[in-house]
Write a protein that holds these residues in place. Sequence first.
Motif, PDB file in Angstrom:
ATOM      1  N   UNK A   3      30.756  34.912  33.198  1.00  0.00           N
ATOM      2  CA  UNK A   3      31.566  35.804  32.368  1.00  0.00           C
ATOM      3  C   UNK A   3      31.199  35.593  30.901  1.00  0.00           C
ATOM      4  N   UNK A   4      30.744  36.677  30.244  1.00  0.00           N
ATOM      5  CA  UNK A   4      30.217  36.565  28.894  1.00  0.00           C
ATOM      6  C   UNK A   4      31.042  37.310  27.857  1.00  0.00           C
ATOM      7  N   UNK A   5      32.028  38.121  28.280  1.00  0.00           N
ATOM      8  CA  UNK A   5      32.799  38.900  27.313  1.00  0.00           C
ATOM      9  C   UNK A   5      34.141  39.283  27.902  1.00  0.00           C
ATOM     10  N   UNK A   6      35.136  39.432  27.013  1.00  0.00           N
ATOM     11  CA  UNK A   6      36.463  39.910  27.379  1.00  0.00           C
ATOM     12  C   UNK A   6      36.849  41.078  26.478  1.00  0.00           C
ATOM     13  N   UNK A   7      37.785  41.887  26.986  1.00  0.00           N
ATOM     14  CA  UNK A   7      38.461  42.891  26.190  1.00  0.00           C
ATOM     15  C   UNK A   7      39.919  42.926  26.607  1.00  0.00           C
ATOM     16  N   UNK A   8      40.824  43.124  25.663  1.00  0.00           N
ATOM     17  CA  UNK A   8      42.262  43.087  25.956  1.00  0.00           C
ATOM     18  C   UNK A   8      42.920  44.338  25.405  1.00  0.00           C
ATOM     19  N   UNK A   9      43.744  44.970  26.241  1.00  0.00           N
ATOM     20  CA  UNK A   9      44.540  46.116  25.812  1.00  0.00           C
ATOM     21  C   UNK A   9      45.856  46.087  26.566  1.00  0.00           C
ATOM     22  N   UNK A  10      46.936  45.723  25.866  1.00  0.00           N
ATOM     23  CA  UNK A  10      48.227  45.627  26.531  1.00  0.00           C
ATOM     24  C   UNK A  10      48.192  44.610  27.641  1.00  0.00           C
ATOM     25  N   UNK A  11      48.584  45.024  28.852  1.00  0.00           N
ATOM     26  CA  UNK A  11      48.557  44.115  29.997  1.00  0.00           C
ATOM     27  C   UNK A  11      47.225  44.140  30.732  1.00  0.00           C
ATOM     28  N   UNK A  12      46.275  44.932  30.259  1.00  0.00           N
ATOM     29  CA  UNK A  12      44.946  44.976  30.861  1.00  0.00           C
ATOM     30  C   UNK A  12      44.044  43.943  30.199  1.00  0.00           C
ATOM     31  N   UNK A  13      43.344  43.167  31.012  1.00  0.00           N
ATOM     32  CA  UNK A  13      42.280  42.327  30.495  1.00  0.00           C
ATOM     33  C   UNK A  13      40.997  42.680  31.229  1.00  0.00           C
ATOM     34  N   UNK A  14      39.946  42.883  30.459  1.00  0.00           N
ATOM     35  CA  UNK A  14      38.642  43.252  31.001  1.00  0.00           C
ATOM     36  C   UNK A  14      37.687  42.078  30.815  1.00  0.00           C
ATOM     37  N   UNK A  15      36.828  41.877  31.782  1.00  0.00           N
ATOM     38  CA  UNK A  15      35.844  40.801  31.725  1.00  0.00           C
ATOM     39  C   UNK A  15      34.493  41.357  32.142  1.00  0.00           C
ATOM     40  N   UNK A  16      33.439  40.825  31.543  1.00  0.00           N
ATOM     41  CA  UNK A  16      32.097  41.299  31.872  1.00  0.00           C
ATOM     42  C   UNK A  16      31.180  40.129  32.154  1.00  0.00           C
ATOM     43  N   UNK A  17      30.367  40.296  33.176  1.00  0.00           N
ATOM     44  CA  UNK A  17      29.194  39.457  33.405  1.00  0.00           C
ATOM     45  C   UNK A  17      27.982  40.326  33.084  1.00  0.00           C
ATOM     46  N   UNK A  18      26.778  39.770  33.076  1.00  0.00           N
ATOM     47  CA  UNK A  18      25.619  40.635  32.811  1.00  0.00           C
ATOM     48  C   UNK A  18      25.452  41.778  33.808  1.00  0.00           C
ATOM     49  N   UNK A  19      26.074  41.674  34.981  1.00  0.00           N
ATOM     50  CA  UNK A  19      25.888  42.683  36.019  1.00  0.00           C
ATOM     51  C   UNK A  19      27.139  43.506  36.314  1.00  0.00           C
ATOM     52  N   UNK A  20      28.329  43.054  35.891  1.00  0.00           N
ATOM     53  CA  UNK A  20      29.571  43.682  36.318  1.00  0.00           C
ATOM     54  C   UNK A  20      30.587  43.763  35.186  1.00  0.00           C
ATOM     55  N   UNK A  21      31.515  44.741  35.316  1.00  0.00           N
ATOM     56  CA  UNK A  21      32.706  44.796  34.471  1.00  0.00           C
ATOM     57  C   UNK A  21      33.921  44.783  35.394  1.00  0.00           C
ATOM     58  N   UNK A  22      34.910  43.977  35.030  1.00  0.00           N
ATOM     59  CA  UNK A  22      36.095  43.797  35.851  1.00  0.00           C
ATOM     60  C   UNK A  22      37.346  44.114  35.038  1.00  0.00           C
ATOM     61  N   UNK A  23      38.423  44.434  35.766  1.00  0.00           N
ATOM     62  CA  UNK A  23      39.725  44.656  35.150  1.00  0.00           C
ATOM     63  C   UNK A  23      40.789  43.918  35.942  1.00  0.00           C
ATOM     64  N   UNK A  24      41.718  43.293  35.214  1.00  0.00           N
ATOM     65  CA  UNK A  24      42.889  42.688  35.839  1.00  0.00           C
ATOM     66  C   UNK A  24      44.141  43.187  35.138  1.00  0.00           C
ATOM     67  N   UNK A  25      45.156  43.473  35.928  1.00  0.00           N
ATOM     68  CA  UNK A  25      46.439  43.904  35.366  1.00  0.00           C
ATOM     69  C   UNK A  25      47.527  42.856  35.578  1.00  0.00           C
ATOM     70  N   UNK A  26      47.131  41.679  36.098  1.00  0.00           N
ATOM     71  CA  UNK A  26      48.120  40.641  36.395  1.00  0.00           C
ATOM     72  C   UNK A  26      47.647  39.279  35.901  1.00  0.00           C
ATOM     73  N   UNK A  27      47.130  39.268  34.688  1.00  0.00           N
ATOM     74  CA  UNK A  27      46.689  38.020  34.044  1.00  0.00           C
ATOM     75  C   UNK A  27      45.622  37.278  34.850  1.00  0.00           C
ATOM     76  N   UNK A  28      44.771  38.034  35.518  1.00  0.00           N
ATOM     77  CA  UNK A  28      43.643  37.439  36.200  1.00  0.00           C
ATOM     78  C   UNK A  28      43.898  36.961  37.607  1.00  0.00           C
ATOM     79  N   UNK A  29      45.102  37.191  38.142  1.00  0.00           N
ATOM     80  CA  UNK A  29      45.355  36.808  39.530  1.00  0.00           C
ATOM     81  C   UNK A  29      44.384  37.516  40.460  1.00  0.00           C
ATOM     82  N   UNK A  30      44.107  38.788  40.168  1.00  0.00           N
ATOM     83  CA  UNK A  30      43.101  39.560  40.910  1.00  0.00           C
ATOM     84  C   UNK A  30      42.245  40.337  39.924  1.00  0.00           C
ATOM     85  N   UNK A  31      40.969  40.454  40.255  1.00  0.00           N
ATOM     86  CA  UNK A  31      40.027  41.241  39.454  1.00  0.00           C
ATOM     87  C   UNK A  31      39.440  42.349  40.320  1.00  0.00           C
ATOM     88  N   UNK A  32      39.273  43.536  39.718  1.00  0.00           N
ATOM     89  CA  UNK A  32      38.634  44.666  40.397  1.00  0.00           C
ATOM     90  C   UNK A  32      37.448  45.138  39.574  1.00  0.00           C
TER      91      UNK A  32
END
Length: 205
Positions: free
Chosen positions: A93-122
């Motif tokens: 994981x090389x980057x994050x983005x935050x907007x309200x209750x959404x947290x976004x995470x990126x690896x060099x190959x993927x972008x993920x979103x969590x709406x529950x503080x990282x309990x689950x990522x999609x």
Amino acid sequence: RWNMVLHTSTAFLSLAVNGTSVYAGSGDGAWLSTNGGIDWNNIGADFPPLTTVHALAVIGTNVFAGMSNGVLLSSDSGAHWTAINAGLRSGDIIAFGVSGTNIFAASPMRVYRSTNNGTNWNTIDAGLPGGGINSLAMSGNNLFAALGGSGIFLTTNNGIDWSADNTGLTNLAVGALCASETNLYTGANESVVWKRSLSEMISFV
């Protein structure tokens, strides 16, 4: 003039600020100053050995650390950490983005979103070219991604749809990315920093 406030044996790769608290991520874990950089404490006692912190994000007392083996979460400002990797397909994981209750995470190959503080990522990168993700930036609810070789991509609906926005760029090998209140900035491999008005890219500005 610049003043040195922290020195360790490894490089610092990430920083995050929350009020007077400053978090710094390095090749030997994470550090916290609660007085604007005057004093620092190592807060990586719970980290796996040889942990490099590539990215940091803060939401209230929740601190997210992005590493080569996934994401760690502290819910007490760095005192204790737990791994939160459910749904992550690649751990770097090389980057994050935050907007309200959404947290976004990126690896060099993927972008993920969590709406529950990282309990689950999609994963939310179905509309992106494969790979080459270098950084993320937020403007309101809008998420930008810089892809080396493919340029700047924007989603306004949490990753359901992505669109390229590269008008004027002469080199699509972009890396660094950040947003101010009115502009988006990106650094390209041609030794150039580019700027574009957010009002040309998203309608609410």
